[in-house]
Design an enzyme around this catalytic site. Structure first.
Site, PDB file in Angstrom:
ATOM      1  CB  VAL A 205      -0.951   0.009   1.218  1.00  0.00           C
ATOM      2  CG1 VAL A 205      -1.844   1.237   1.191  1.00  0.00           C
ATOM      3  CG2 VAL A 205      -1.789  -1.261   1.252  1.00  0.00           C
TER       4      VAL A 205
ATOM      5  CB  VAL B  33     -13.136  -1.013   7.489  1.00  0.00           C
ATOM      6  CG1 VAL B  33     -14.238  -2.041   7.262  1.00  0.00           C
ATOM      7  CG2 VAL B  33     -12.805  -0.905   8.964  1.00  0.00           C
TER       8      VAL B  33
ATOM      9  CE  LYS C   3     -10.145  -5.656   7.293  1.00  0.00           C
ATOM     10  NZ  LYS C   3      -9.929  -6.602   6.202  1.00  0.00           N
TER      11      LYS C   3
ATOM     12  CE  LYS D 213      -6.116  -5.525   9.292  1.00  0.00           C
ATOM     13  NZ  LYS D 213      -5.662  -5.768   7.986  1.00  0.00           N
TER      14      LYS D 213
HETATM   15  N1  HSE Z   1      -6.038  -9.667   4.730  1.00  0.00           N
HETATM   16  C1  HSE Z   1      -7.171  -8.853   4.452  1.00  0.00           C
HETATM   17  C2  HSE Z   1      -8.071  -9.576   3.450  1.00  0.00           C
HETATM   18  C3  HSE Z   1      -6.834  -7.512   3.866  1.00  0.00           C
HETATM   19  O1  HSE Z   1      -7.809 -10.700   3.060  1.00  0.00           O
HETATM   20  O2  HSE Z   1      -9.091  -8.996   3.106  1.00  0.00           O
HETATM   21  C4  HSE Z   1      -6.315  -6.549   4.893  1.00  0.00           C
HETATM   22  O3  HSE Z   1      -7.243  -6.294   5.901  1.00  0.00           O
END
Ligand code: HSE
Length: 440
Positions: A19, A141, A214, A114
């Site tokens: 990111v 989230v 989340k 998160k």
């Molecule tokens: N590991 C998470 C997912 C993404 O598979 O959606 C990051 O929160």
């Protein structure tokens, strides 16, 4: 800091994984820069990128600003010429201390963390408010999906009684493969790892912890309350079998790992668990690694947001949106006050919840077994809606759907069934979630 008469907001970035690298590229790419200036009415300048390893390759983009990399994260936070800290480190520490120091020194913070926000979000919000700076966390989230802003702003006047989300792409990918291709759980997870959806250690995703963090953040915003992580009941997908997912499909349901926040009177139930959704439900068709959040409000009715919940660029898009917001506020000399979190909601115990259930039992194929099993359901007050036998002899299996029943009655039913000589194993137990609603 004037640049051609325009205010420049200077950004210190902490963390440069997928990111962070995507965000750095977006912030330094000349086309992106021009768009930013036009949209935000301010210049945004990335001035430092804090990382733990200076030797790691971060990006293939020619304009990636490698010269900004430094291992001095504390130094970035302390810099007087930095206006906004973007925290993309993840984890509780050192991220928590760095964000605290940034806020204390009057810097705005944008974070995608998160776990930290679920654990300390309210404390950090109060600190940000006391310093009159922004703390923004859209990317924490469901990646690119603008659910935080939707709950905080668009639905600020709404009486939300339920939020249900597919907020973990890894588990949604695994369940989609188990359903569509009949893959066993272990094979589906291996495929997810090969394609880069699942981590080498996938426990945060498959045990539901990622979704639980989340869920706590979403519930707090939806109900304007403080919802602690300890209030979130969490079950992952590790016990699911593809045979049960196949039965669910045959019966007209899709199995998803759901994060659910439900309000009932003065209480809230916040939970993560696998659930069977009728195929007609909008969330049922959210497949592969996609995310979606379904919000039900008293006046708004149902709303669903769908999109990419992970991935460098998708998540960086959410961070960038927050940055533009924060930059605009800084130019205007203002900040967005955090939610009041005025509601005090007691945690509703799982044992007090009511749902329909799917149960599959491996049984002996002999006369009287069904009667004995049905008697256990009946004596615990659990009413059977439908039953089907599949297989014969050693392969015999009874698959039940119940009417709405109390969790504690279903738990007692399972305990009694486990004690029956005729029941070899309880194969699958999955809650059915559908059109029932919380308190309105
Ligand atoms: N590991 C998470 C997912 C993404 O598979 O959606 C990051 O929160």
């Amino acid at each position: 800091m004037a640049k051609g008469g325009r205010k420049t907001i200077r950004i210190g970035l902490l963390g440069c994984g997928n990111v962070g690298a995507a965000l750095s590229s977006l912030l330094t790419d000349p086309v992106g820069q021009a768009t930013l200036i036009e949209r935000a009415g301010v210049s945004v300048e990335l001035v430092a990128i804090g990382v733990n390893d200076l030797t790691k390759r971060r990006s293939d983009q020619s304009w990636f600003p490698s010269h900004l990399l430094t291992k001095d994260l504390v130094g970035i936070v302390a810099r007087e010429d930095v206006d906004v800290i973007v925290e993309l480190l993840g984890g509780i520490e050192p991220a928590g201390s760095l964000i605290t120091a940034a806020l204390e020194s009057g810097k705005a913070v944008v974070s995608a963390n998160k776990a930290l926000l679920a654990e300390r979000g309210v404390t950090l919000e109060r600190l940000a408010e006391s310093k009159a700076v922004d703390l923004a966390y859209e990317a924490a989230v469901a990646g690119a999906i603008p659910i935080i802003r939707t709950l905080r702003e668009s639905l600020a006047g709404e009486e939300i009684y339920r939020v249900m989300g597919i907020v973990n792409g890894t588990t949604n990918f695994i369940l989609s493969k188990m359903t569509a291709e009949g893959l066993a759980y272990d094979d589906a997870i291996e495929q997810a790892q090969r394609l880069g959806y699942a981590e080498h250690d996938p426990s945060a995703d498959v045990e539901g912890y990622d979704a639980a963090a989340k869920a706590a953040i979403l519930a707090g915003l939806a109900f304007d309350a403080t919802i602690g992580l300890e209030q979130v009941h969490c079950e992952g997908i590790t016990k699911l079998r593809s045979i049960d997912l196949a039965y669910a499909s045959k019966m007209g349901y899709s199995v998803k790992l759901l994060a659910i926040a439900e309000r009932r009177g003065d209480g809230a139930s916040v939970r993560v668990h696998p659930a069977m959704l009728p195929l007609s439900h909008p969330l049922a068709s959210v497949d592969e690694a996609m995310n979606a959040v379904f919000v039900e409000g008293a006046a708004s009715g149902p709303i669903m947001l769908y999109g990419q919940g992970a991935g460098g660029m998708a998540t960086a898009s959410a961070v960038l949106g927050d940055l533009i917001d924060v930059a605009r506020n800084q130019v205007a000399g203002t900040f967005r006050a955090p939610p009041r979190r005025h509601a005090s909601l007691a945690a509703i115990s799982m044992t007090d919840l009511v749902s329909e259930f799917y149960l599959s039992l491996d049984v002996a194929d002999e006369p009287g077994v069904l009667a004995k099993v049905a008697d256990v359901f009946g004596s615990h007050g659990v009413s059977i809606r439908s039953m089907e036998q599949s297989g014969l002899g050693d392969e015999a299996r009874l698959v039940f759907l119940t009417h709405a029943a109390l969790e504690r009655d279903v738990a007692a039913t399972m305990e009694a069934l486990n004690g029956l000589r005729e029941v070899d194993a309880i194969g699958g137990v999955i809650r059915v979630v559908g059109d029932e609603q919380g308190d309105r």
